[in-house]
Motif scaffolding. Sequence first.
Motif, PDB file in Angstrom:
ATOM      1  N   TYR A  31       0.828  -1.207   0.000  1.00  0.00           N
ATOM      2  CA  TYR A  31       0.000   0.000   0.000  1.00  0.00           C
ATOM      3  C   TYR A  31       0.868   1.265   0.000  1.00  0.00           C
ATOM      4  N   ASP A 163      -6.798   3.590   2.246  1.00  0.00           N
ATOM      5  CA  ASP A 163      -8.161   3.830   1.754  1.00  0.00           C
ATOM      6  C   ASP A 163      -9.197   3.704   2.867  1.00  0.00           C
ATOM      7  N   THR A 184      -4.242   8.120  -1.394  1.00  0.00           N
ATOM      8  CA  THR A 184      -4.331   6.773  -0.828  1.00  0.00           C
ATOM      9  C   THR A 184      -3.695   5.815  -1.838  1.00  0.00           C
ATOM     10  N   THR A 186      -5.134   3.898  -3.802  1.00  0.00           N
ATOM     11  CA  THR A 186      -5.952   3.765  -5.019  1.00  0.00           C
ATOM     12  C   THR A 186      -6.557   5.064  -5.532  1.00  0.00           C
ATOM     13  N   ARG A 187      -6.436   6.154  -4.767  1.00  0.00           N
ATOM     14  CA  ARG A 187      -7.128   7.395  -5.137  1.00  0.00           C
ATOM     15  C   ARG A 187      -6.283   8.626  -4.886  1.00  0.00           C
TER      16      ARG A 187
END
Length: 194
Positions: A31, A163, A184, A186-187
């Motif tokens: 991550y 996230d 994050t 993913t974003r």
Amino acid sequence: MSAEHVPSKEAARALGRSARQAVRATDRALYAAAAAQRLLALPEIVRARVVLAYAATPEEIDPAPVVDALRRRGVTVALPRVAGREELTVQRVDANMPLVRSKFGIIEPPADAPEISPANIDVAIVPGVAFDESCQRVGHGIGYYDRLLARMPHATAVGLAFDSQVLAEVPSEEHDVSLDVLVTPTRTIRHEQP
């Protein structure tokens, strides 16, 4: 991500802490690497000459991959240091500089690390306990980062989070400083100006 209304900062902190603790140890590095790619692609980071980061606690998403990449680019990296009951200073850290543990158990630069004026920070990478879709953050409740960000008139404030720490909305007060961007794994969420 929670869509529920969070009635208080204490409730947001509880949700954020639970979310951080639930991240499996085997996933943390993955991550952090994914978030680092997003963060390093931000135009503000690409242009930055001086970046404030943080030394992660075991539960936080670790900005170390970002710090390493920034150093390879020749960017000056700084970390916060607890200077008093309610104040953080900003101090330059080099790759080989030994860091120390503060009275709060947070890793920080030693007292003799060169100080940098907050006004000279281009980007501040900020930790937090919980965040929301409008780039608000909830920290540990002491207000260190709100006061520090208020002294960084030219800095882009970038939150870094898992996230699962991003809630639909967290409570905020007048003294809370909004982030400009939240990243994050993913974003990338940008603060919408009213």
